[in-house]
Design a protein around this motif. Structure first.
Motif, PDB file in Angstrom:
ATOM      1  N   MET A   1      50.081   4.773  61.930  1.00  7.89           N
ATOM      2  CA  MET A   1      48.698   5.295  62.105  1.00  7.89           C
ATOM      3  C   MET A   1      48.135   6.219  62.536  1.00  7.89           C
ATOM      4  SD  MET A   1      47.456   3.538  59.779  1.00  7.89           S
ATOM      5  CE  MET A   1      48.604   4.403  58.715  1.00  7.89           C
ATOM      6  N   TRP A   2      48.308   6.085  63.816  1.00  6.93           N
ATOM      7  CA  TRP A   2      48.314   7.366  64.439  1.00  6.93           C
ATOM      8  C   TRP A   2      48.341   8.806  64.561  1.00  6.93           C
ATOM      9  CZ3 TRP A   2      51.308  11.091  67.538  1.00  6.93           C
ATOM     10  CH2 TRP A   2      50.341  11.771  68.793  1.00  6.93           C
ATOM     11  N   LEU A   3      49.918   8.846  63.204  1.00 11.40           N
ATOM     12  CA  LEU A   3      50.085  10.099  62.519  1.00 11.40           C
ATOM     13  C   LEU A   3      48.585  10.243  61.836  1.00 11.40           C
ATOM     14  CD1 LEU A   3      54.071   9.770  62.763  1.00 11.40           C
ATOM     15  CD2 LEU A   3      52.876  11.412  64.091  1.00 11.40           C
ATOM     16  N   ALA A   4      48.276   9.649  60.625  1.00 14.73           N
ATOM     17  CA  ALA A   4      47.288   9.238  60.139  1.00 14.73           C
ATOM     18  C   ALA A   4      46.160  10.362  60.436  1.00 14.73           C
ATOM     19  CB  ALA A   4      47.317   8.472  59.492  1.00 14.73           C
ATOM     20  N   THR A   5      45.825   9.247  61.493  1.00 19.02           N
ATOM     21  CA  THR A   5      44.792  10.515  62.268  1.00 19.02           C
ATOM     22  C   THR A   5      44.575  11.802  63.093  1.00 19.02           C
ATOM     23  OG1 THR A   5      44.733   9.395  64.375  1.00 19.02           O
ATOM     24  CG2 THR A   5      44.035   7.909  62.573  1.00 19.02           C
ATOM     25  N   MET A   6      45.628  11.946  63.634  1.00 16.30           N
ATOM     26  CA  MET A   6      45.955  13.088  63.816  1.00 16.30           C
ATOM     27  C   MET A   6      46.537  14.269  62.740  1.00 16.30           C
ATOM     28  SD  MET A   6      46.241  13.228  67.357  1.00 16.30           S
ATOM     29  CE  MET A   6      46.470  14.751  67.726  1.00 16.30           C
ATOM     30  N   THR A   7      46.853  13.454  61.862  1.00 24.62           N
ATOM     31  CA  THR A   7      46.733  14.404  60.780  1.00 24.62           C
ATOM     32  C   THR A   7      45.996  14.982  60.254  1.00 24.62           C
ATOM     33  OG1 THR A   7      48.890  13.276  59.588  1.00 24.62           O
ATOM     34  CG2 THR A   7      47.233  15.087  57.856  1.00 24.62           C
ATOM     35  N   MET A   8      44.256  14.277  60.376  1.00 23.34           N
ATOM     36  CA  MET A   8      43.106  14.801  59.898  1.00 23.34           C
ATOM     37  C   MET A   8      42.497  15.258  60.657  1.00 23.34           C
ATOM     38  SD  MET A   8      42.630  13.129  57.225  1.00 23.34           S
ATOM     39  CE  MET A   8      41.713  13.483  56.614  1.00 23.34           C
ATOM     40  N   ASN A   9      42.828  14.479  62.266  1.00 25.69           N
ATOM     41  CA  ASN A   9      42.643  15.898  63.394  1.00 25.69           C
ATOM     42  C   ASN A   9      42.905  17.553  62.746  1.00 25.69           C
ATOM     43  OD1 ASN A   9      42.449  13.299  65.991  1.00 25.69           O
ATOM     44  ND2 ASN A   9      41.125  13.730  65.416  1.00 25.69           N
ATOM     45  N   TRP A  10      44.249  17.395  62.736  1.00 23.93           N
ATOM     46  CA  TRP A  10      44.470  19.011  62.609  1.00 23.93           C
ATOM     47  C   TRP A  10      44.125  19.451  60.922  1.00 23.93           C
ATOM     48  CZ3 TRP A  10      49.924  19.857  59.844  1.00 23.93           C
ATOM     49  CH2 TRP A  10      50.345  20.679  60.255  1.00 23.93           C
ATOM     50  N   ILE A  11      44.290  19.013  60.325  1.00 22.43           N
ATOM     51  CA  ILE A  11      43.246  19.753  58.674  1.00 22.43           C
ATOM     52  C   ILE A  11      42.843  18.814  59.143  1.00 22.43           C
ATOM     53  CG2 ILE A  11      43.886  19.839  56.228  1.00 22.43           C
ATOM     54  CD1 ILE A  11      46.619  20.134  56.840  1.00 22.43           C
ATOM     55  N   HIS A  12      41.333  18.712  59.289  1.00 28.89           N
ATOM     56  CA  HIS A  12      40.304  17.906  59.181  1.00 28.89           C
ATOM     57  C   HIS A  12      39.311  18.702  57.834  1.00 28.89           C
ATOM     58  CE1 HIS A  12      35.913  17.100  60.662  1.00 28.89           C
ATOM     59  NE2 HIS A  12      36.098  15.891  61.007  1.00 28.89           N
ATOM     60  N   PRO A  13      38.537  17.692  57.729  1.00 24.80           N
ATOM     61  CA  PRO A  13      37.779  17.808  56.392  1.00 24.80           C
ATOM     62  C   PRO A  13      36.225  18.538  56.729  1.00 24.80           C
ATOM     63  CG  PRO A  13      37.362  15.762  56.502  1.00 24.80           C
ATOM     64  CD  PRO A  13      38.328  16.583  57.565  1.00 24.80           C
ATOM     65  N   GLY A  14      36.133  19.357  57.323  1.00 25.03           N
ATOM     66  CA  GLY A  14      34.936  19.628  58.015  1.00 25.03           C
ATOM     67  C   GLY A  14      35.001  21.113  56.672  1.00 25.03           C
ATOM     68  N   GLU A  15      36.410  21.889  56.629  1.00 24.96           N
ATOM     69  CA  GLU A  15      35.419  23.150  55.942  1.00 24.96           C
ATOM     70  C   GLU A  15      35.312  22.036  54.382  1.00 24.96           C
ATOM     71  OE1 GLU A  15      38.976  26.476  56.253  1.00 24.96           O
ATOM     72  OE2 GLU A  15      39.851  24.350  55.767  1.00 24.96           O
ATOM     73  N   VAL A  16      35.466  21.710  53.377  1.00 26.85           N
ATOM     74  CA  VAL A  16      35.387  20.576  52.461  1.00 26.85           C
ATOM     75  C   VAL A  16      33.957  20.393  52.576  1.00 26.85           C
ATOM     76  CG1 VAL A  16      35.398  19.167  50.583  1.00 26.85           C
ATOM     77  CG2 VAL A  16      37.144  19.897  51.717  1.00 26.85           C
ATOM     78  N   ALA A  17      33.712  19.699  53.448  1.00 30.10           N
ATOM     79  CA  ALA A  17      31.520  19.515  53.948  1.00 30.10           C
ATOM     80  C   ALA A  17      30.710  20.358  53.542  1.00 30.10           C
ATOM     81  CB  ALA A  17      31.949  18.622  55.143  1.00 30.10           C
ATOM     82  N   ARG A  18      31.650  21.781  54.722  1.00 25.02           N
ATOM     83  CA  ARG A  18      30.611  22.405  54.260  1.00 25.02           C
ATOM     84  C   ARG A  18      30.169  23.714  53.304  1.00 25.02           C
ATOM     85  NH1 ARG A  18      31.385  28.063  58.471  1.00 25.02           N
ATOM     86  NH2 ARG A  18      30.252  29.498  57.593  1.00 25.02           N
ATOM     87  N   GLU A  19      31.392  23.343  52.734  1.00 22.14           N
ATOM     88  CA  GLU A  19      31.376  24.263  50.876  1.00 22.14           C
ATOM     89  C   GLU A  19      30.379  23.116  49.787  1.00 22.14           C
ATOM     90  OE1 GLU A  19      32.589  26.655  49.961  1.00 22.14           O
ATOM     91  OE2 GLU A  19      32.772  27.098  51.788  1.00 22.14           O
ATOM     92  N   ILE A  20      30.592  22.364  50.375  1.00 24.83           N
ATOM     93  CA  ILE A  20      30.267  21.159  49.553  1.00 24.83           C
ATOM     94  C   ILE A  20      28.299  21.273  50.109  1.00 24.83           C
ATOM     95  CG2 ILE A  20      29.146  18.666  49.277  1.00 24.83           C
ATOM     96  CD1 ILE A  20      31.638  18.966  47.341  1.00 24.83           C
ATOM     97  N   ARG A  21      27.943  21.967  51.206  1.00 25.87           N
ATOM     98  CA  ARG A  21      26.882  21.629  51.207  1.00 25.87           C
ATOM     99  C   ARG A  21      26.101  22.969  50.966  1.00 25.87           C
ATOM    100  NH1 ARG A  21      28.205  19.487  56.650  1.00 25.87           N
ATOM    101  NH2 ARG A  21      28.771  21.865  57.712  1.00 25.87           N
ATOM    102  N   SER A  22      26.680  24.380  50.933  1.00 31.01           N
ATOM    103  CA  SER A  22      27.092  25.351  50.259  1.00 31.01           C
ATOM    104  C   SER A  22      26.437  25.327  49.099  1.00 31.01           C
ATOM    105  CB  SER A  22      27.751  26.276  50.513  1.00 31.01           C
ATOM    106  OG  SER A  22      27.408  27.435  50.048  1.00 31.01           O
ATOM    107  N   ALA A  23      27.351  24.807  48.299  1.00 33.75           N
ATOM    108  CA  ALA A  23      26.834  24.127  46.892  1.00 33.75           C
ATOM    109  C   ALA A  23      25.746  23.967  46.176  1.00 33.75           C
ATOM    110  CB  ALA A  23      28.364  23.621  46.545  1.00 33.75           C
ATOM    111  N   ARG A  24      25.675  22.616  47.428  1.00 33.69           N
ATOM    112  CA  ARG A  24      24.171  22.038  46.545  1.00 33.69           C
ATOM    113  C   ARG A  24      23.081  22.132  47.329  1.00 33.69           C
ATOM    114  NH1 ARG A  24      26.486  15.643  48.583  1.00 33.69           N
ATOM    115  NH2 ARG A  24      28.291  15.815  46.832  1.00 33.69           N
ATOM    116  N   THR A  25      22.913  23.441  48.844  1.00 35.62           N
ATOM    117  CA  THR A  25      21.831  23.825  48.970  1.00 35.62           C
ATOM    118  C   THR A  25      21.657  24.759  48.545  1.00 35.62           C
ATOM    119  OG1 THR A  25      22.670  24.703  50.308  1.00 35.62           O
ATOM    120  CG2 THR A  25      21.938  22.762  50.862  1.00 35.62           C
TER     121      THR A  25
END
Length: 274
Positions: free
Chosen positions: A225-249
């Motif tokens: 589970m620590w490897l799972a949390t670190m994977t999401m630290n390393w490839i954080h979905p912040g880019e995805v969230a930014r694109e979604i905000r861009s599309a919605r606004t």
């Protein structure tokens, strides 16, 4: 005690980084994941408290803390993973590559995850009181988690194959979507491995080989589970969230677009999407 302290530190660092990343990128669908990481940290504090009481007598509170929080944390990780896939589909205009509607995709898996979470948490509470029903509820909850996560991996893989064969324009504009799919696969497989081991553990019972050897929970739960949390630290979905905000606004200025806002000399240029 040493192992418990190590995992308190590991999860604490990863959790702190996740909190910073979530607020910095406004990735609010990661809230369940962050709560799950907090649960893991507190859960191993509970294990450290129990280790401090060795060789006994052991009190109930540390046992309840570690049993429930470490048990249910992966269900919270899963909720964010399910929501991220739906957002990747939206970001790529890839609804046609799904075998069900995108809105239903997220709802079905999140509902199944919530059901699994409730069964495991209630089972953990009953188990702490000595009720035999607690073990049954935990096993059923873990089986439900396995089924839904297995179906999720299949759904994600089918989407990935279909959109790779017939890519949308967004797939070309946002080539980094593939690494986010990879992170989903890695985290999903890690949670599946952990859940399988925990199912076997509870089926064997207190006298089973896994329950009697503490190394299993640190290797196949804590480390995984620590490897799972670190994977999401390393490839954080912040880019995805930014694109979604861009599309919605309708701003038209997501990650890919920002790269086109500067000329070769680094001077910011006006960019009007075609």
């Amino acid at each position: 005690m040493a192992a418990a302290i190590v995992f308190i530190i590991l999860f604490g660092v990863s959790t702190g980084l996740h909190i910073v990343q979530m607020f910095r990128t406004r990735t609010w669908f990661m809230v369940p994941f962050v709560i799950g990481a907090i649960f893991e940290t507190i859960g191993y504090i509970g294990r450290a408290l129990s280790a401090k009481q060795n060789p006994g007598p052991y009190t109930l509170v540390p046992y309840i803390i570690q049993t429930i929080l470490i048990l249910v944390a992966p269900a919270l990780f899963a909720a964010s993973i399910y929501m991220e896939l739906g957002r990747i589909v939206f970001m790529l205009d890839g609804d046609k590559a799904l075998f069900i509607r995108r809105t239903w995709l997220t709802r079905i898996f999140v509902i199944g995850d919530v059901f699994s979470f409730l069964l495991q948490s209630s089972g953990g509470g009953l188990l702490a009181t000595g009720s035999a029903l607690g073990k049954t509820l935990i096993v059923v909850g873990l089986f439900i988690q396995l089924v839904f996560f297995g179906l999720f991996v299949v759904a994600a893989a089918l989407f990935h194959m279909r959109i790779s064969k017939m890519p949308t324009q967004k797939c070309y504009n946002l080539p980094w979507w593939r690494r986010h799919m990879l992170s989903l696969y890695v985290v999903s497989i890690l949670i599946l491995i952990r859940s399988i081991v925990r199912v076997v553990e509870y089926l064997q019972g207190y006298t089973g080989y896994i329950m009697e050897h503490e190394a299993f929970i640190y290797i196949f739960d804590g480390l995984v589970m620590w490897l799972a949390t670190m994977t999401m630290n390393w490839i954080h979905p912040g880019e995805v969230a930014r694109e979604i905000r861009s599309a919605r606004t309708g701003s038209g200025r997501g990650v890919a677009d920002e790269e086109q806002l500067h000329n070769k000399d680094g001077v910011r240029m006006d960019y009007v999407p075609v």
